[in-house]
Write a protein that holds these residues in place. Structure first.
Motif, PDB file in Angstrom:
ATOM      1  N   ARG A   4       0.845  -1.199   0.000  1.00 22.01           N
ATOM      2  CA  ARG A   4       0.000   0.000   0.000  1.00 22.01           C
ATOM      3  C   ARG A   4       0.875   1.241   0.000  1.00 22.01           C
ATOM      4  NH1 ARG A   4      -3.807   0.808   4.794  1.00 22.01           N
ATOM      5  NH2 ARG A   4      -1.950   0.234   5.995  1.00 22.01           N
ATOM      6  N   LEU A   5       0.856   1.976  -1.075  1.00 19.98           N
ATOM      7  CA  LEU A   5       1.592   3.244  -1.076  1.00 19.98           C
ATOM      8  C   LEU A   5       0.803   4.275  -0.264  1.00 19.98           C
ATOM      9  CD1 LEU A   5       2.798   3.530  -4.783  1.00 19.98           C
ATOM     10  CD2 LEU A   5       3.763   2.209  -2.891  1.00 19.98           C
ATOM     11  N   ALA A   6       1.491   5.299   0.210  1.00 21.72           N
ATOM     12  CA  ALA A   6       0.806   6.384   0.905  1.00 21.72           C
ATOM     13  C   ALA A   6      -0.212   7.017  -0.049  1.00 21.72           C
ATOM     14  CB  ALA A   6       1.816   7.425   1.381  1.00 21.72           C
ATOM     15  N   ARG A   8      -0.946   9.961  -0.622  1.00 23.06           N
ATOM     16  CA  ARG A   8      -0.474  11.128  -1.369  1.00 23.06           C
ATOM     17  C   ARG A   8       0.021  10.752  -2.757  1.00 23.06           C
ATOM     18  NH1 ARG A   8       3.777  10.258   2.120  1.00 23.06           N
ATOM     19  NH2 ARG A   8       2.842  11.544   3.741  1.00 23.06           N
ATOM     20  N   MET A   9       0.450   9.488  -2.926  1.00 19.51           N
ATOM     21  CA  MET A   9       1.016   9.093  -4.219  1.00 19.51           C
ATOM     22  C   MET A   9      -0.023   9.125  -5.339  1.00 19.51           C
ATOM     23  SD  MET A   9       4.152   8.897  -3.539  1.00 19.51           S
ATOM     24  CE  MET A   9       4.693   8.325  -5.152  1.00 19.51           C
ATOM     25  N   GLU A 105      -0.647  20.045   4.571  1.00 17.72           N
ATOM     26  CA  GLU A 105      -1.177  18.703   4.786  1.00 17.72           C
ATOM     27  C   GLU A 105      -2.564  18.701   4.164  1.00 17.72           C
ATOM     28  OE1 GLU A 105      -0.855  18.560   8.963  1.00 17.72           O
ATOM     29  OE2 GLU A 105      -2.385  20.077   9.294  1.00 17.72           O
ATOM     30  N   ARG A 108      -5.238  21.739   3.663  1.00 21.56           N
ATOM     31  CA  ARG A 108      -4.731  23.101   3.775  1.00 21.56           C
ATOM     32  C   ARG A 108      -4.967  23.862   2.466  1.00 21.56           C
ATOM     33  NH1 ARG A 108      -1.206  24.168   8.291  1.00 21.56           N
ATOM     34  NH2 ARG A 108      -2.276  23.024   9.935  1.00 21.56           N
ATOM     35  N   ALA A 253      16.726  16.563   7.679  1.00 21.80           N
ATOM     36  CA  ALA A 253      16.041  15.289   7.446  1.00 21.80           C
ATOM     37  C   ALA A 253      15.986  14.941   5.964  1.00 21.80           C
ATOM     38  CB  ALA A 253      14.628  15.340   8.029  1.00 21.80           C
ATOM     39  N   ALA A 254      16.094  15.947   5.095  1.00 23.03           N
ATOM     40  CA  ALA A 254      15.969  15.697   3.655  1.00 23.03           C
ATOM     41  C   ALA A 254      17.264  15.192   3.031  1.00 23.03           C
ATOM     42  CB  ALA A 254      15.507  16.966   2.934  1.00 23.03           C
TER      43      ALA A 254
ATOM     44  N   LYS B   7       0.654  19.780  10.813  1.00 18.97           N
ATOM     45  CA  LYS B   7       0.676  19.042  12.091  1.00 18.97           C
ATOM     46  C   LYS B   7       1.900  18.142  12.220  1.00 18.97           C
ATOM     47  CE  LYS B   7      -3.756  17.638  11.859  1.00 18.97           C
ATOM     48  NZ  LYS B   7      -4.534  18.630  11.076  1.00 18.97           N
ATOM     49  N   ARG B   8       2.422  17.674  11.066  1.00 16.17           N
ATOM     50  CA  ARG B   8       3.589  16.790  11.156  1.00 16.17           C
ATOM     51  C   ARG B   8       4.765  17.464  11.870  1.00 16.17           C
ATOM     52  NH1 ARG B   8       3.805  18.457   5.842  1.00 16.17           N
ATOM     53  NH2 ARG B   8       2.477  16.754   5.136  1.00 16.17           N
ATOM     54  N   MET B   9       4.781  18.813  11.842  1.00 17.61           N
ATOM     55  CA  MET B   9       5.918  19.516  12.439  1.00 17.61           C
ATOM     56  C   MET B   9       5.996  19.314  13.954  1.00 17.61           C
ATOM     57  SD  MET B   9       7.495  20.563   9.850  1.00 17.61           S
ATOM     58  CE  MET B   9       8.782  21.481  10.703  1.00 17.61           C
ATOM     59  N   LEU B  12       8.428  16.510  14.564  1.00 17.61           N
ATOM     60  CA  LEU B  12       9.806  16.589  14.080  1.00 17.61           C
ATOM     61  C   LEU B  12      10.742  17.037  15.180  1.00 17.61           C
ATOM     62  CD1 LEU B  12      11.882  16.408  11.804  1.00 17.61           C
ATOM     63  CD2 LEU B  12      11.323  18.748  11.191  1.00 17.61           C
ATOM     64  N   ASP B  97      14.027   9.911   2.894  1.00 20.21           N
ATOM     65  CA  ASP B  97      12.966  10.900   2.664  1.00 20.21           C
ATOM     66  C   ASP B  97      12.019  10.442   1.547  1.00 20.21           C
ATOM     67  OD1 ASP B  97      11.941  13.809   2.935  1.00 20.21           O
ATOM     68  OD2 ASP B  97      12.495  13.730   0.827  1.00 20.21           O
ATOM     69  N   LYS B 101       8.053   9.336   1.900  1.00 22.55           N
ATOM     70  CA  LYS B 101       6.963   9.953   1.136  1.00 22.55           C
ATOM     71  C   LYS B 101       6.140   8.892   0.399  1.00 22.55           C
ATOM     72  CE  LYS B 101       9.169  14.412   0.127  1.00 22.55           C
ATOM     73  NZ  LYS B 101      10.314  14.937  -0.641  1.00 22.55           N
ATOM     74  N   LEU B 102       6.842   7.891  -0.108  1.00 24.25           N
ATOM     75  CA  LEU B 102       6.185   6.827  -0.883  1.00 24.25           C
ATOM     76  C   LEU B 102       5.248   5.992  -0.018  1.00 24.25           C
ATOM     77  CD1 LEU B 102       6.281   5.260  -3.704  1.00 24.25           C
ATOM     78  CD2 LEU B 102       7.890   3.715  -2.560  1.00 24.25           C
ATOM     79  N   MET B 103       5.672   5.723   1.221  1.00 25.88           N
ATOM     80  CA  MET B 103       4.999   4.682   2.005  1.00 25.88           C
ATOM     81  C   MET B 103       4.274   5.177   3.245  1.00 25.88           C
ATOM     82  SD  MET B 103       5.656   1.968   0.277  1.00 25.88           S
ATOM     83  CE  MET B 103       4.953   0.809   1.457  1.00 25.88           C
ATOM     84  N   ILE B 104       4.645   6.329   3.764  1.00 30.82           N
ATOM     85  CA  ILE B 104       4.191   6.654   5.120  1.00 30.82           C
ATOM     86  C   ILE B 104       3.226   7.820   5.153  1.00 30.82           C
ATOM     87  CG2 ILE B 104       4.925   7.162   7.479  1.00 30.82           C
ATOM     88  CD1 ILE B 104       7.632   6.018   6.828  1.00 30.82           C
ATOM     89  N   GLU B 105       2.125   7.594   5.868  1.00 27.76           N
ATOM     90  CA  GLU B 105       1.231   8.686   6.232  1.00 27.76           C
ATOM     91  C   GLU B 105       0.729   8.358   7.621  1.00 27.76           C
ATOM     92  OE1 GLU B 105      -1.455   8.398   3.028  1.00 27.76           O
ATOM     93  OE2 GLU B 105      -2.267   6.486   3.671  1.00 27.76           O
ATOM     94  N   ARG B 108       0.174   4.720   9.442  1.00 24.48           N
ATOM     95  CA  ARG B 108       0.845   3.576   8.849  1.00 24.48           C
ATOM     96  C   ARG B 108       1.800   2.953   9.866  1.00 24.48           C
ATOM     97  NH1 ARG B 108       0.475   3.078   3.041  1.00 24.48           N
ATOM     98  NH2 ARG B 108      -1.721   3.607   2.725  1.00 24.48           N
ATOM     99  N   GLN B 122      13.642   9.657  12.754  1.00 20.51           N
ATOM    100  CA  GLN B 122      13.207  11.055  12.682  1.00 20.51           C
ATOM    101  C   GLN B 122      12.264  11.281  11.489  1.00 20.51           C
ATOM    102  OE1 GLN B 122      16.234  13.706  11.188  1.00 20.51           O
ATOM    103  NE2 GLN B 122      15.638  15.403  12.520  1.00 20.51           N
ATOM    104  N   VAL B 123      12.661  10.767  10.324  1.00 17.50           N
ATOM    105  CA  VAL B 123      11.866  10.976   9.112  1.00 17.50           C
ATOM    106  C   VAL B 123      10.565  10.154   9.159  1.00 17.50           C
ATOM    107  CG1 VAL B 123      11.831  10.700   6.602  1.00 17.50           C
ATOM    108  CG2 VAL B 123      13.889  11.548   7.733  1.00 17.50           C
ATOM    109  N   LEU B 126       8.213  11.936  11.378  1.00 17.32           N
ATOM    110  CA  LEU B 126       7.742  13.162  10.725  1.00 17.32           C
ATOM    111  C   LEU B 126       6.559  12.878   9.810  1.00 17.32           C
ATOM    112  CD1 LEU B 126       8.166  16.191   9.809  1.00 17.32           C
ATOM    113  CD2 LEU B 126       9.726  15.303   8.074  1.00 17.32           C
ATOM    114  N   PHE B 127       6.649  11.774   9.056  1.00 16.40           N
ATOM    115  CA  PHE B 127       5.584  11.466   8.102  1.00 16.40           C
ATOM    116  C   PHE B 127       4.398  10.748   8.756  1.00 16.40           C
ATOM    117  CE2 PHE B 127       8.770  12.709   5.051  1.00 16.40           C
ATOM    118  CZ  PHE B 127       8.002  13.303   4.064  1.00 16.40           C
TER     119      PHE B 127
END
Lengths: 392, 392
Positions: A4-6, A8-9, A105, A108, A253-254, B7-9, B12, B97, B101-105, B108, B122-123, B126-127
């Protein structure tokens, strides 16, 4: 795939930039597509031996010397900041990613010009933004009116007021002041993207709107891609005080930090080289290309489209005659088959399907002696598409 | 600030890596803190003139020649892939990162070893990940048992099986096979992070677990930071077929593409230099540092902590005696004041507050003649913290 991808994808579309850059790099292609600088504007860089320090891990904020040099420039543009407020980026696309993480998010509201930079739209949508149109003209016409009220009460307003990509539009001094006042009084967070500011071909106001803010939060970013070299992937942002610590954590983090060798090279070029002379050379070169392109456009597109000659930046933004009926994305494949690449206008709009009939043409990358042939080829395609749609 | 951050902030946290790297760079500091390679392992790089091509925008996937060279290495590690499946990264932190983005919301479930690499934690947090502990020992002891069932039915499992940061642990061949089978039968998406693989000091199995998968989706990544130079910020990932297109789009949205000059330099070093001889030199140098560090540890920490001598990687992972009562984060400030930096163990755990008493010591960055003094200083602090906590 059971994985399952997030969610957002499902909102991430490939930017046409990617495919277009790919096609534009085919041998023999005449490309008006990407925003690629002319290679002859690149500085000659002789590095010699790389210093050990540049090979080691470095600070997430970027190198102090470079940040200090950038802060000097920012103060000349009207910002009251020092090096400690500068964050070095791995290109300004990274700034868009970081600010999106900071602010966006699902649900928004993010206000944008429409058209606007398509890779910003791509990232804002990825993070779940509901996009709201903002228009500086309406703000001017109805101060305090309702036209932009939704935009000004959004969670963030993203603008590209100086030689915008794609329209090359530049805000006047009074428009800048008006927007600064509106952001302050509505406490609208302003994200100003300013990569093209040094590419101006005639005098015009270029003061960053963020430098005029008194109360609203803000992020201002620019890039070395247009004046030094995109391949080095370096840009920077500066922001209101409260936003710096979270943006720095997001940068870390990036990618931990940006390339140190690039930072060294850019710093050296900013200090050692006669930067202003180099910029003047680039401006002169691009101005003459712009004028040649303008002539070629008049010849081949005079009866097919309307446009403004850009004051700065890298693009002509054409509105085709009979625009309402032409999806310019459908012209891209035949154009590439005919050896000419361009950028369809639709992806620059909040809702691409409701904005047919625009194309973006870059004049910096292709050699001027190919303008005529490329535009003639493109004009033939546009003419046949227009007549086809007339027949329907 | 009226501006509403995403809200994710709130999730972090600044990685202690950052502050620690900052303190570690103060002149005169003896640093066992960061994972910094020894500067004397850096290659001598004489670039000469930069080619224009490297200054222009490039492909988001990375340079074909470099990708092809990486694919060769990957095939030797057991992967059935070619260059088209390789994505060049701006350092492997970027891979974390992109995969997040691909997998996490929010909501999850992401399974991780605990301890594990803190900047991955950390990442993932964040997600919005809910973190679930995974332990290879429990998998081994109870095949099909319940201990890891929640981990194996998570949306993704992140592991660092070869000289893990922070524990330097390396999975055995049978553990690798077992995990591959478990991922395949549970269809668990596996994210394998492998930056330390070339830093081995005695023979051990290092086959990527991802190369053994038959059904599960996977992402495997590594880095040039530990064997060439971290300042160039280059890494790469390879993944199962279905995940490549979305990861490529995410890469494009994050920074358009990685630094082309770095890609050129790394490619050149991989081809032109006697790479294997260089790696052997690094291994020899780090092995002898490890042995010297081990001796110094025996002398100063023999009565204070327990540890395994690492087979590879850059760290000793110490469990302090009386561990349950020592929050090692509280030792950091006094240690830095005494001129020695180290890495507290807590931030490497899913729940830092429930895992006191570990410290991570790096042996690659500080000169061996300073090991004794640094460890003696640290031991004094640990001893006084232990006795204080005994008194309570």
């Amino acid at each position: 795939m059971n994985t399952r991808l997030a969610k957002r994808m499902t909102r991430l579309q490939a930017s046409p930039i990617r495919d277009v850059l790919a096609s534009a790099s085919q041998p023999g292609m005449i490309s008006f597509a990407g925003g690629l600088p002319a290679s002859d504007t690149f500085p000659a860089i002789d590095i010699g031996c790389v210093e050990d320090e540049d090979l080691q891990y470095g600070p997430s904020e970027g190198e102090w010397l470079l940040r200090d040099r950038i802060a000097q420039d920012l103060r000349q543009r009207g910002f009251d900041v020092d090096a400690s407020r500068v964050l070095v980026l791995s290109g300004s696309q990274q700034g868009i990613d970081l600010v999106a993480k900071l602010m966006i998010e699902r649900g928004r509201q993010i206000a944008v010009e429409s058209p606007t930079y398509l890779a910003a739209l791509q990232v804002f949508k990825l993070f779940g933004a509901t996009l709201v149109p903002f228009c500086i003209d309406s703000l001017e016409q109805a101060v305090g009116g309702s036209d932009n009220q939704q935009a000004l009460s959004s969670d963030m307003l993203y603008v590209n007021p100086t030689f915008q990509n794609p329209s090359s539009r530049v805000y006047t001094a009074s428009q800048r002041a008006l927007l600064a006042t509106a952001c302050d009084s509505n406490q609208t967070m302003l994200f100003e993207d300013d990569p093209y500011r040094e590419l101006f071909y005639q005098p015009c106001d270029r003061q960053p709107i963020c430098s005029m803010l008194e109360r609203a939060e803000w992020v201002y970013q620019s890039s070395f891609s247009k004046t030094l070299a995109p391949g080095l992937r370096l840009g920077y942002l500066v922001c209101s005080e409260a936003l710096y610590p979270p943006l720095l954590k997001l940068k870390q983090a990036a990618d931990l930090h940006s390339n140190r060798l690039s930072q060294r090279l850019v710093y050296r070029m900013l200090c050692d080289e006669p930067v202003h002379a180099r910029l003047r050379d680039i401006q002169d070169s691009y101005r003459s290309r712009r004028d040649l392109f303008s002539e070629a456009l008049n010849e081949h597109f005079g009866a097919l489209a309307s446009w403004q000659v850009p004051t700065g930046g890298l693009f002509f933004w054409l509105k085709l005659q009979g625009a309402l009926s032409i999806d310019t994305r459908k012209l891209l494949q035949p154009a590439i088959e005919a050896g000419v690449a361009f950028m369809p206008g639709e992806p620059f709009f909040i809702d691409p399907d409701t904005a047919p009939g625009y194309i973006r043409l870059n004049f910096s990358h292709t050699r001027p002696d190919l303008y005529g042939h490329g535009l003639a080829t493109l004009a033939t395609l546009v003419r046949s598409a227009t007549s086809e749609s007339d027949e329907v």
